[in-house]
Scaffold this motif. Structure first.
Motif, PDB file in Angstrom:
ATOM      1  N   VAL A 296       0.836  -1.203   0.000  1.00 49.39           N
ATOM      2  CA  VAL A 296       0.000   0.000   0.000  1.00 49.39           C
ATOM      3  C   VAL A 296       0.869   1.251   0.000  1.00 49.39           C
ATOM      4  O   VAL A 296       0.685   2.166  -0.818  1.00 49.39           O
ATOM      5  N   LEU A 297       1.843   1.299   0.912  1.00 44.70           N
ATOM      6  CA  LEU A 297       2.718   2.471   0.994  1.00 44.70           C
ATOM      7  C   LEU A 297       3.528   2.653  -0.286  1.00 44.70           C
ATOM      8  O   LEU A 297       3.705   3.783  -0.763  1.00 44.70           O
ATOM      9  N   SER A 298       4.016   1.549  -0.855  1.00 39.99           N
ATOM     10  CA  SER A 298       4.828   1.636  -2.076  1.00 39.99           C
ATOM     11  C   SER A 298       3.999   2.122  -3.255  1.00 39.99           C
ATOM     12  O   SER A 298       4.451   2.963  -4.043  1.00 39.99           O
ATOM     13  N   ALA A 299       2.772   1.596  -3.403  1.00 40.95           N
ATOM     14  CA  ALA A 299       1.919   2.002  -4.521  1.00 40.95           C
ATOM     15  C   ALA A 299       1.560   3.483  -4.424  1.00 40.95           C
ATOM     16  O   ALA A 299       1.630   4.220  -5.414  1.00 40.95           O
ATOM     17  N   ILE A 300       1.192   3.933  -3.221  1.00 41.65           N
ATOM     18  CA  ILE A 300       0.844   5.343  -3.051  1.00 41.65           C
ATOM     19  C   ILE A 300       2.080   6.233  -3.235  1.00 41.65           C
ATOM     20  O   ILE A 300       2.019   7.291  -3.875  1.00 41.65           O
ATOM     21  N   GLY A 301       3.216   5.786  -2.683  1.00 41.79           N
ATOM     22  CA  GLY A 301       4.459   6.550  -2.862  1.00 41.79           C
ATOM     23  C   GLY A 301       4.849   6.665  -4.319  1.00 41.79           C
ATOM     24  O   GLY A 301       5.274   7.730  -4.790  1.00 41.79           O
TER      25      GLY A 301
ATOM     26  N   VAL B 114      12.799   8.302  -7.200  1.00 43.92           N
ATOM     27  CA  VAL B 114      12.017   7.948  -6.007  1.00 43.92           C
ATOM     28  C   VAL B 114      10.971   6.891  -6.356  1.00 43.92           C
ATOM     29  O   VAL B 114      10.746   5.945  -5.590  1.00 43.92           O
ATOM     30  N   ALA B 115      10.333   7.024  -7.525  1.00 42.10           N
ATOM     31  CA  ALA B 115       9.363   6.015  -7.964  1.00 42.10           C
ATOM     32  C   ALA B 115      10.030   4.649  -8.100  1.00 42.10           C
ATOM     33  O   ALA B 115       9.443   3.619  -7.747  1.00 42.10           O
ATOM     34  N   GLY B 116      11.279   4.627  -8.608  1.00 42.88           N
ATOM     35  CA  GLY B 116      12.020   3.373  -8.724  1.00 42.88           C
ATOM     36  C   GLY B 116      12.294   2.731  -7.376  1.00 42.88           C
ATOM     37  O   GLY B 116      12.221   1.501  -7.220  1.00 42.88           O
ATOM     38  N   VAL B 117      12.586   3.543  -6.357  1.00 37.03           N
ATOM     39  CA  VAL B 117      12.821   3.027  -5.008  1.00 37.03           C
ATOM     40  C   VAL B 117      11.544   2.405  -4.454  1.00 37.03           C
ATOM     41  O   VAL B 117      11.555   1.293  -3.904  1.00 37.03           O
ATOM     42  N   PHE B 118      10.416   3.105  -4.602  1.00 33.69           N
ATOM     43  CA  PHE B 118       9.141   2.544  -4.133  1.00 33.69           C
ATOM     44  C   PHE B 118       8.800   1.253  -4.871  1.00 33.69           C
ATOM     45  O   PHE B 118       8.294   0.303  -4.277  1.00 33.69           O
ATOM     46  N   GLY B 119       9.092   1.210  -6.184  1.00 34.59           N
ATOM     47  CA  GLY B 119       8.849  -0.013  -6.943  1.00 34.59           C
ATOM     48  C   GLY B 119       9.686  -1.174  -6.434  1.00 34.59           C
ATOM     49  O   GLY B 119       9.225  -2.322  -6.392  1.00 34.59           O
ATOM     50  N   SER B 120      10.921  -0.889  -6.017  1.00 39.62           N
ATOM     51  CA  SER B 120      11.804  -1.931  -5.493  1.00 39.62           C
ATOM     52  C   SER B 120      11.315  -2.456  -4.148  1.00 39.62           C
ATOM     53  O   SER B 120      11.572  -3.614  -3.800  1.00 39.62           O
TER      54      SER B 120
ATOM     55  N   CYS C  58      -1.747   4.513  -9.765  1.00 41.65           N
ATOM     56  CA  CYS C  58      -0.944   3.930  -8.680  1.00 41.65           C
ATOM     57  C   CYS C  58      -1.565   4.216  -7.316  1.00 41.65           C
ATOM     58  O   CYS C  58      -1.617   3.336  -6.446  1.00 41.65           O
ATOM     59  N   ILE C  59      -2.036   5.443  -7.117  1.00 38.82           N
ATOM     60  CA  ILE C  59      -2.688   5.773  -5.843  1.00 38.82           C
ATOM     61  C   ILE C  59      -3.968   4.963  -5.673  1.00 38.82           C
ATOM     62  O   ILE C  59      -4.261   4.451  -4.575  1.00 38.82           O
ATOM     63  N   LEU C  60      -4.743   4.818  -6.750  1.00 36.80           N
ATOM     64  CA  LEU C  60      -5.948   3.980  -6.688  1.00 36.80           C
ATOM     65  C   LEU C  60      -5.596   2.537  -6.343  1.00 36.80           C
ATOM     66  O   LEU C  60      -6.312   1.887  -5.576  1.00 36.80           O
TER      67      LEU C  60
ATOM     68  N   LEU D 126      -5.776  -1.913  -2.586  1.00 33.55           N
ATOM     69  CA  LEU D 126      -5.091  -2.902  -1.746  1.00 33.55           C
ATOM     70  C   LEU D 126      -5.432  -2.686  -0.270  1.00 33.55           C
ATOM     71  O   LEU D 126      -5.608  -3.647   0.486  1.00 33.55           O
ATOM     72  N   PHE D 127      -5.514  -1.416   0.145  1.00 33.08           N
ATOM     73  CA  PHE D 127      -5.841  -1.114   1.537  1.00 33.08           C
ATOM     74  C   PHE D 127      -7.264  -1.581   1.887  1.00 33.08           C
ATOM     75  O   PHE D 127      -7.498  -2.114   2.974  1.00 33.08           O
ATOM     76  N   LYS D 128      -8.184  -1.393   0.946  1.00 30.73           N
ATOM     77  CA  LYS D 128      -9.597  -1.662   1.205  1.00 30.73           C
ATOM     78  C   LYS D 128      -9.943  -3.140   1.055  1.00 30.73           C
ATOM     79  O   LYS D 128     -10.700  -3.700   1.858  1.00 30.73           O
TER      80      LYS D 128
END
Length: 423
Positions: free
Chosen positions: A76-81, A109-115, A175-177, A182-184
């Motif tokens: 969830v955090l990675s997708a939103i980030g 930064v997007a690459g880091v969240f993807g990793s 990505c935020i959706l 995932l959260f819901k």
């Protein structure tokens, strides 16, 4: 195992991630062209190397974070980030504000969240799927990614040039959706005991130090070390799919006809040509992975590994000698054949090398050949400025041929060790 029998977590992920992947591949393959245009090839290549270093560290930490904080939370955090990073990138490419530096930082930064997302997503599948069905579930997710690689670049080749801001904006929203979905609609799958154990193991850098120590022990296995070195050299070729190849096509391909029927013709620009050959790669991978893997399983592994690198070298020769769309299509077909030849055998060979009690660590260490390749490969872009496209492709051909020699040497060492063990 049919999709209707899947855990609800996986059903939600399959369709929501498919939308994210299609959106992502509408613009991602063209970003190397964007950075090369904005910064120049020299600086763009070095910046891409720099950004990959952080992604490599995040990839090493991803498994630890998934164990300590949970699969769902990290995803969830990675997708939103990642979504917020793409929104920042969109803002940096908007009609009101233009900043390649903000765009590059957002991309990094997007690459880091993807990793961070990837290890948690893979662990969730292992949590909810029995061992006998895991390979089929992984295969379906892999196929969905390759379908996105077919659809995304085709759409991107149409819209990217004139609608980059809109594509990045949509990617951020999607990505935020995904994070909110995932959260819901998903639940945590990490075993509570494993999360508790991970939380008392010490500081995060203790884990990183221990993992690097494990890698240092594993690479003392000469056969495995040769496997990694050969993989890194071969990787300098196949990592060019979204690095050197799009920049090369943009520079050398002029508008030309793809099809002509009487008075009607369909012409393509450079960006469209790259979208077509990238989609071709995704389509052939999705269509032929199982077929080529079964075909290659009939032959001695050494010959397949060696020949795969030689075919990679051949694809680089064809790319370097053509600026025609049909020549590029031929080169990509050869490139994809090389990719598929070793795809199924690589993992099975690692399982042969790994002692049973260290199998997980061996597979983790084997991924180093991709992370190291991904870090070094962007240097090909400034290399084209220093020595030109022809010599750059020649360097890649030499590296691919050198990897074929290392694969041969790897099997020679492996057989020698097996004889000693048998004696």
């Amino acid at each position: 195992m049919k999709i209707k029998d899947w855990d609800p977590n996986l059903k939600v992920r399959l369709f929501s991630e498919a939308m994210m992947n299609i959106t992502f591949w509408m613009f991602f393959p063209f970003l190397t062209i964007y950075f090369a245009d904005e910064f120049g090839k020299n600086k763009a290549g070095l910046l891409l190397v720099f950004s990959q270093i952080f992604s490599v560290i995040a990839n090493l930490m991803g498994g630890y974070c998934a164990d300590r904080f949970g699969r769902k939370r990290m995803m969830v955090l990675s997708a939103i980030g990642q979504g917020l990073s793409f929104l920042a990138f969109a803002f940096a490419s908007s009609p009101w504000f233009h900043s390649p530096w903000v765009g590059f930082l957002s991309f990094a930064v997007a690459g880091v969240f993807g990793s961070f997302y990837w290890p948690a997503s893979q662990a969730m599948i292992a949590d909810v799927v029995g061992e006998k069905d895991r390979s089929s579930v992984f295969a379906i997710f892999y196929t969905s990614i390759n379908i996105a690689v077919v659809i995304g670049p085709i759409l991107g080749s149409i819209f990217y040039v004139h609608y980059r801001f809109q594509l990045l904006l949509v990617a951020g929203i999607v990505c935020i959706l995904l994070g909110l979905i995932l959260f819901k609609w998903t639940r945590e799958t990490a075993p509570l005991q494993r999360m508790a154990d991970a939380s008392i193991d010490g500081k995060w850098y203790y884990f990183l130090i221990n993992q690097l120590r494990d890698y240092s022990l594993i690479v003392k296995d000469k056969t495995f070390l040769l496997f990694i070195l050969a993989g890194v050299l071969a990787g300098q070729t196949f990592m060019q799919l979204d690095l050197l190849i799009p920049v090369y096509i943009k520079d050398v391909v002029k508008t030309q006809n793809l099809f002509t029927f009487g008075d009607w013709s369909f012409s393509v620009r450079a960006e469209q040509a790259f979208g077509i050959v990238l989609a071709e790669n995704g389509f052939l991978v999705a269509l032929l992975t199982v077929i080529v893997t079964k075909w290659m399983s009939k032959y001695y592994e050494r010959n397949v590994f060696v020949l795969s690198s030689i075919v990679y070298a051949g694809s680089m020769v064809i790319f370097s000698q053509t600026h025609l769309i049909w020549g590029l299509i031929l080169a990509m077909a050869v490139f994809t054949l090389a990719e598929l030849m070793g795809a199924g055998l690589q993992q099975s060979f690692v399982s042969k090398l790994a002692p049973e009690h260290m199998r997980g660590q061996y597979f983790a260490a084997a991924s180093l050949r991709f992370t190291i390749s991904r870090t070094i490969a962007p240097l090909s872009i400034p290399l084209t400025v220093w020595i030109g496209y022809g010599w750059t492709f020649l360097v890649l051909v030499i590296l691919a041929l050198l990897s074929s020699f290392l694969y041969w040497l790897m099997f020679y060492t492996f057989e020698k060790q097996s004889i000693k063990a048998g004696a």
